[in-house]
Motif scaffolding. Structure first.
Motif, PDB file in Angstrom:
ATOM      1  N   PRO A 422       0.841  -1.206   0.000  1.00 16.16           N
ATOM      2  CA  PRO A 422       0.000   0.000   0.000  1.00 16.16           C
ATOM      3  C   PRO A 422       0.876   1.257   0.000  1.00 16.16           C
ATOM      4  O   PRO A 422       2.005   1.248   0.487  1.00 16.16           O
ATOM      5  CB  PRO A 422      -0.791  -0.121   1.310  1.00 16.16           C
ATOM      6  CG  PRO A 422      -0.717  -1.567   1.676  1.00 16.16           C
ATOM      7  CD  PRO A 422       0.608  -2.045   1.172  1.00 16.16           C
ATOM      8  N   THR A 423       0.335   2.340  -0.509  1.00 13.08           N
ATOM      9  CA  THR A 423       1.117   3.570  -0.682  1.00 13.08           C
ATOM     10  C   THR A 423       1.059   4.443   0.575  1.00 13.08           C
ATOM     11  O   THR A 423       0.565   5.571   0.544  1.00 13.08           O
ATOM     12  CB  THR A 423       0.598   4.364  -1.887  1.00 13.08           C
ATOM     13  OG1 THR A 423      -0.812   4.598  -1.710  1.00 13.08           O
ATOM     14  CG2 THR A 423       0.831   3.631  -3.178  1.00 13.08           C
ATOM     15  N   TYR A 424       1.591   3.924   1.679  1.00 13.10           N
ATOM     16  CA  TYR A 424       1.669   4.726   2.902  1.00 13.10           C
ATOM     17  C   TYR A 424       2.997   5.491   2.934  1.00 13.10           C
ATOM     18  O   TYR A 424       3.960   5.137   2.238  1.00 13.10           O
ATOM     19  CB  TYR A 424       1.523   3.845   4.138  1.00 13.10           C
ATOM     20  CG  TYR A 424       2.591   2.771   4.276  1.00 13.10           C
ATOM     21  CD1 TYR A 424       3.819   3.047   4.872  1.00 13.10           C
ATOM     22  CD2 TYR A 424       2.376   1.472   3.812  1.00 13.10           C
ATOM     23  CE1 TYR A 424       4.789   2.084   4.996  1.00 13.10           C
ATOM     24  CE2 TYR A 424       3.338   0.489   3.934  1.00 13.10           C
ATOM     25  CZ  TYR A 424       4.555   0.801   4.532  1.00 13.10           C
ATOM     26  OH  TYR A 424       5.528  -0.162   4.642  1.00 13.10           O
ATOM     27  N   GLU A 425       3.042   6.540   3.742  1.00 13.99           N
ATOM     28  CA  GLU A 425       4.244   7.364   3.858  1.00 13.99           C
ATOM     29  C   GLU A 425       5.231   6.721   4.833  1.00 13.99           C
ATOM     30  O   GLU A 425       4.839   6.173   5.865  1.00 13.99           O
ATOM     31  CB  GLU A 425       3.888   8.766   4.357  1.00 13.99           C
ATOM     32  CG  GLU A 425       2.997   9.556   3.418  1.00 13.99           C
ATOM     33  CD  GLU A 425       3.720   9.992   2.160  1.00 13.99           C
ATOM     34  OE1 GLU A 425       4.963  10.107   2.209  1.00 13.99           O
ATOM     35  OE2 GLU A 425       3.053  10.209   1.134  1.00 13.99           O
ATOM     36  N   MET A 426       6.544   6.809   4.510  1.00 18.85           N
ATOM     37  CA  MET A 426       7.531   6.284   5.446  1.00 18.85           C
ATOM     38  C   MET A 426       7.927   7.378   6.440  1.00 18.85           C
ATOM     39  O   MET A 426       7.654   8.562   6.242  1.00 18.85           O
ATOM     40  CB  MET A 426       8.757   5.767   4.694  1.00 18.85           C
ATOM     41  CG  MET A 426       9.554   6.808   3.967  1.00 18.85           C
ATOM     42  SD  MET A 426      10.954   6.052   3.105  1.00 18.85           S
ATOM     43  CE  MET A 426      11.661   7.478   2.283  1.00 18.85           C
ATOM     44  N   ALA A 427       8.582   6.967   7.525  1.00 22.94           N
ATOM     45  CA  ALA A 427       8.934   7.879   8.609  1.00 22.94           C
ATOM     46  C   ALA A 427      10.090   8.797   8.209  1.00 22.94           C
ATOM     47  O   ALA A 427      10.840   8.535   7.266  1.00 22.94           O
ATOM     48  CB  ALA A 427       9.305   7.083   9.859  1.00 22.94           C
ATOM     49  N   ILE A 535      -7.268   7.351   6.017  1.00 23.95           N
ATOM     50  CA  ILE A 535      -7.621   6.149   5.257  1.00 23.95           C
ATOM     51  C   ILE A 535      -6.760   5.003   5.765  1.00 23.95           C
ATOM     52  O   ILE A 535      -5.529   5.096   5.735  1.00 23.95           O
ATOM     53  CB  ILE A 535      -7.382   6.347   3.747  1.00 23.95           C
ATOM     54  CG1 ILE A 535      -8.219   7.517   3.227  1.00 23.95           C
ATOM     55  CG2 ILE A 535      -7.686   5.072   2.979  1.00 23.95           C
ATOM     56  CD1 ILE A 535      -7.948   7.853   1.765  1.00 23.95           C
ATOM     57  N   PRO A 536      -7.328   3.920   6.253  1.00 18.90           N
ATOM     58  CA  PRO A 536      -6.538   2.791   6.747  1.00 18.90           C
ATOM     59  C   PRO A 536      -5.563   2.267   5.688  1.00 18.90           C
ATOM     60  O   PRO A 536      -5.833   2.342   4.482  1.00 18.90           O
ATOM     61  CB  PRO A 536      -7.597   1.739   7.091  1.00 18.90           C
ATOM     62  CG  PRO A 536      -8.823   2.542   7.371  1.00 18.90           C
ATOM     63  CD  PRO A 536      -8.767   3.702   6.430  1.00 18.90           C
ATOM     64  N   VAL A 537      -4.438   1.751   6.158  1.00 18.96           N
ATOM     65  CA  VAL A 537      -3.378   1.293   5.252  1.00 18.96           C
ATOM     66  C   VAL A 537      -3.891   0.285   4.233  1.00 18.96           C
ATOM     67  O   VAL A 537      -3.607   0.377   3.034  1.00 18.96           O
ATOM     68  CB  VAL A 537      -2.217   0.692   6.071  1.00 18.96           C
ATOM     69  CG1 VAL A 537      -1.233  -0.038   5.143  1.00 18.96           C
ATOM     70  CG2 VAL A 537      -1.484   1.778   6.840  1.00 18.96           C
ATOM     71  N   MET A 538      -4.666  -0.684   4.664  1.00 19.61           N
ATOM     72  CA  MET A 538      -5.107  -1.753   3.769  1.00 19.61           C
ATOM     73  C   MET A 538      -6.176  -1.289   2.777  1.00 19.61           C
ATOM     74  O   MET A 538      -6.567  -2.040   1.894  1.00 19.61           O
ATOM     75  CB  MET A 538      -5.605  -2.946   4.569  1.00 19.61           C
ATOM     76  CG  MET A 538      -4.553  -3.545   5.509  1.00 19.61           C
ATOM     77  SD  MET A 538      -2.941  -3.855   4.730  1.00 19.61           S
ATOM     78  CE  MET A 538      -3.373  -5.123   3.557  1.00 19.61           C
ATOM     79  N   LYS A 539      -6.654  -0.047   2.933  1.00 21.20           N
ATOM     80  CA  LYS A 539      -7.618   0.503   1.983  1.00 21.20           C
ATOM     81  C   LYS A 539      -6.981   1.532   1.048  1.00 21.20           C
ATOM     82  O   LYS A 539      -7.663   2.097   0.195  1.00 21.20           O
ATOM     83  CB  LYS A 539      -8.789   1.134   2.731  1.00 21.20           C
ATOM     84  CG  LYS A 539      -9.649   0.124   3.489  1.00 21.20           C
ATOM     85  CD  LYS A 539     -10.856   0.777   4.142  1.00 21.20           C
ATOM     86  CE  LYS A 539     -11.706  -0.243   4.867  1.00 21.20           C
ATOM     87  NZ  LYS A 539     -12.888   0.374   5.517  1.00 21.20           N
ATOM     88  N   LYS A 540      -5.682   1.773   1.214  1.00 20.89           N
ATOM     89  CA  LYS A 540      -4.982   2.715   0.349  1.00 20.89           C
ATOM     90  C   LYS A 540      -4.678   2.067  -1.001  1.00 20.89           C
ATOM     91  O   LYS A 540      -4.667   0.830  -1.121  1.00 20.89           O
ATOM     92  CB  LYS A 540      -3.666   3.160   1.000  1.00 20.89           C
ATOM     93  CG  LYS A 540      -3.826   4.007   2.262  1.00 20.89           C
ATOM     94  CD  LYS A 540      -2.471   4.366   2.832  1.00 20.89           C
ATOM     95  CE  LYS A 540      -2.600   5.181   4.122  1.00 20.89           C
ATOM     96  NZ  LYS A 540      -3.093   6.540   3.862  1.00 20.89           N
ATOM     97  N   PRO A 541      -4.432   2.871  -2.047  1.00 20.95           N
ATOM     98  CA  PRO A 541      -4.008   2.294  -3.332  1.00 20.95           C
ATOM     99  C   PRO A 541      -2.707   1.506  -3.154  1.00 20.95           C
ATOM    100  O   PRO A 541      -1.897   1.826  -2.274  1.00 20.95           O
ATOM    101  CB  PRO A 541      -3.787   3.532  -4.215  1.00 20.95           C
ATOM    102  CG  PRO A 541      -4.589   4.611  -3.575  1.00 20.95           C
ATOM    103  CD  PRO A 541      -4.571   4.339  -2.105  1.00 20.95           C
ATOM    104  N   VAL A 542      -2.515   0.493  -3.968  1.00 20.72           N
ATOM    105  CA  VAL A 542      -1.326  -0.345  -3.863  1.00 20.72           C
ATOM    106  C   VAL A 542      -0.401  -0.112  -5.056  1.00 20.72           C
ATOM    107  O   VAL A 542      -0.834   0.305  -6.128  1.00 20.72           O
ATOM    108  CB  VAL A 542      -1.694  -1.839  -3.772  1.00 20.72           C
ATOM    109  CG1 VAL A 542      -2.441  -2.131  -2.484  1.00 20.72           C
ATOM    110  CG2 VAL A 542      -2.504  -2.272  -4.982  1.00 20.72           C
ATOM    111  N   MET A 543       0.868  -0.374  -4.835  1.00 21.50           N
ATOM    112  CA  MET A 543       1.869  -0.239  -5.890  1.00 21.50           C
ATOM    113  C   MET A 543       1.865  -1.483  -6.774  1.00 21.50           C
ATOM    114  O   MET A 543       1.233  -2.498  -6.446  1.00 21.50           O
ATOM    115  CB  MET A 543       3.250  -0.033  -5.260  1.00 21.50           C
ATOM    116  CG  MET A 543       3.334   1.168  -4.337  1.00 21.50           C
ATOM    117  SD  MET A 543       4.925   1.303  -3.498  1.00 21.50           S
ATOM    118  CE  MET A 543       6.032   1.525  -4.899  1.00 21.50           C
TER     119      MET A 543
END
Length: 589
Positions: A422-427, A535-543
């Motif tokens: 998923p397209t989450y932001e890294m730290a 938006i929860p991680v598992m519901k974000k767009p995926v790469m």
């Protein structure tokens, strides 16, 4: 008016024309007289210099012995563009390798082969047996980075026997440029080495002295050399030339026979620092319902939930959903073993932000009055992928804020069920530190470091190098104190402002705040990111899947497929650096 003879002249009967001529004549005479009175300044006398012109002594590397050593170094990464230098790539900040390169060259400790004679300052480690353990990104620090490198030594070279001509001597006599840049082992040189770390995978490399007659009188001087006491003080010498936020901490005089800073390392340890609260909390009555999860107060982290999630990282897992895919490396195996993962509290010596402990700021039910606290996410692993630690920390922060459950870690580690990240932001990068690099023996289940490190200050009469004037601790104290004063002033300012004006309970929320849907999300930075409804991680767009990313990259570079790139593409792209192949290379933080 008198004439030249001294008689007074009567101009009353003179015509106007004669008077003008007379005045013109007198002016000319006066100018001539004035010019004669002005003396011409003598030409400047050149001062004779009593100093003899300094002749630059030609430095002949062939006259010096060399040895392979390991260096352990620390650096604060905020001012640098990461550890690794890339040729023909301009970066906004210098890299750690560039600074090491300049110091090693200035000290005449290395004589690397120049790839481009027109660019003598270009970083090029060829001919130095250079290897590095980790490749930290921009802003990331390290307290236990390790490099291996062959350097100049004080050990005398074996004496040449009469009539014997050493191999390569003819080329040296033709001109110093032929072998000027060469730090490789010298012929018949004696060199120290420890037993191999992995005897089951020996290299075709033995002690240079094995083929020598050790009872040869011509070797007496080189054999009687003290490899530590008489050697160049490498850490002290380099610390005088390096920037103050890069320090050599120790050196290993006798690395193992099969030593490579990269391939011999079996455990890398990282720490990621953060505060509790993560960012300035909002008083209870000024919070708005949509600002955060009802389980965790705005600004605070659930440390217990983060610990629960962190423990799920331990063991052998596929971390493709916890890294950035580098298609240039064409990596297909993302399995890495994590030996240890936990959240630990760090003692903080000073605390100026007393207002955080007020009843309006701490979470309901909290009995502690010692905030802010400092914590670290401690992670020990066999190897790491590109941005892996920062991706792992990012998910832990989401768990800590109550935005995700600890089980999100297990879901992302299940690559069969979730093969695309998923397209989450890294730290953020700055709080991350490469804490240490461990080099155990192959058969040691406890993974104890087998390197024989000689730390700065160790050894006879060497304490001054650590605690003396201009010693290592003096250097580090200067760096620490400057930053500590900045921290104390900033903390005092925050605390002062918190006590000014009306009391906290008397403050009123502005109308503009009501109905706001901005969500504060902490990612390790100095302030949280503001975004819309979370938006929860598992519901974000995926790469894209890994194989798709690798395939697209290969085609974009002009190859038929990713398989074609792996077979012959890396040689054509010239990707190797320092003699190490990049295929399936770990891309460490």
């Amino acid at each position: 008016m008198e004439s030249n003879s001294g008689e007074k002249m009567d101009y009353s009967a003179w015509s106007q024309e004669n008077l003008i001529q007379r005045v013109t004549q007198l002016e000319a005479e006066l100018k001539a007289q004035n010019r004669s009175l002005i003396s011409t300044p003598p030409p400047p006398v050149e001062k004779k210099s009593w100093k003899k012109p300094r002749n630059e002594r030609v430095f002949d590397p062939s006259k010096y012995n060399t040895r392979l050593i390991a260096l352990k170094l620390a650096y604060l990464g905020k001012r640098y563009n990461g550890f690794e230098h890339h040729s023909n790539q301009t970066t906004p900040l210098p890299t750690i390798e560039e600074e090491l390169w300049k110091a090693l060259n200035k000290a005449r400790l290395i004589f690397p082969q120049r790839a481009n004679p027109m660019s003598p300052g270009e970083v090029n480690w060829e001919g130095c047996e250079y290897s590095k353990c980790g490749r930290t990104d921009r802003g990331v620090s390290a307290f236990g980075q390790v490099i291996g490198i062959r350097v100049r030594s004080n050990r005398p070279l074996p004496k040449k026997k009469k009539g014997a001509v050493a191999e390569g001597a003819e080329e040296v006599e033709k001109g110093p440029a032929a072998n000027e840049f060469n730090t490789l082992p010298r012929e018949n040189a004696v060199e120290m080495a420890s037993p191999a770390l992995a005897p089951s995978r020996p290299k075709s490399k033995g002690l240079p002295s094995e083929s020598l007659g050790l009872d040869d009188p011509d070797l007496e001087e080189t054999l009687n050399f003290d490899p530590v006491g008489q050697e160049i003080p490498y850490p002290s010498l380099l610390n005088r030339l390096l920037p103050p936020d890069i320090r050599i901490l120790a050196w290993c005089p006798a690395p193992p026979l099969d030593f490579s800073a990269r391939f011999s390392c079996r455990e890398r340890r990282y720490r990621y620092f953060f505060t509790q609260p993560a960012f300035v909390p909002t008083p209870h009555h000024l919070e708005h319902p949509s600002s955060n999860s009802p389980k965790v107060k705005d600004g605070w982290l659930d440390i217990a939930a983060m610990r629960e999630a962190a423990k799920m990282f331990e063991g052998l897992h596929d971390f493709r959903n916890f890294c950035k895919i580098d298609a240039g490396k064409q990596i297909s195996n993302f399995e890495r073993r994590m030996f240890y993962a936990d959240i630990e509290e760090v003692e903080d010596s000073t605390n100026e932000l007393g207002f955080v402990n007020g009843t309006e700021f701490v979470p309901s039910g909290s009995l502690e009055k010692v905030y802010p606290k400092i914590y670290t996410f401690n992670l020990h692993g066999s190897a790491f992928l590109w941005h892996q630690v920062r991706c792992m920390v990012s998910i832990l922060f989401l768990v800590g804020q109550g935005l995700e459950k600890p089980s999100i870690v297990s879901e992302l580690l299940d690559v069969e069920k979730n093969p695309r990240r998923p397209t989450y932001e890294m730290a953020s990068d700055t709080p991350l530190v490469l804490w240490d690099c461990i080099f155990p023996r192959e058969d040691d289940p406890e993974r104890k470091d087998a390197m024989q490190w000689l730390h700065v200050g160790d050894g006879p009469a060497a304490g001054g190098a650590k605690y003396g004037t201009t010693g290592l601790m003096d250097d580090l104290w200067k760096v620490w104190r400057e930053r500590k004063i900045d921290e104390m002033l900033a903390a005092s300012l925050v605390d002062t402002v918190s006590r000014q004006g009306n009391r906290v309970e008397e403050l009123e929320a502005g109308n503009g705040k009501k109905g706001s849907k901005s969500q504060k999300v902490f990612d390790g930075g100095n302030v949280p990111r503001l975004q819309g409804t979370y938006i929860p991680v598992m519901k974000k767009p995926v790469m894209d899947a890994v194989d798709v990313i690798n395939e697209k990259y290969a085609v974009r570079k002009g190859f038929e497929s990713a398989e074609d790139l792996k077979l012959q593409g890396f040689r054509r792209l010239g990707k190797s650096s320092g003699g190490e192949t990049p295929i399936a290379e770990d891309a460490d933080e």
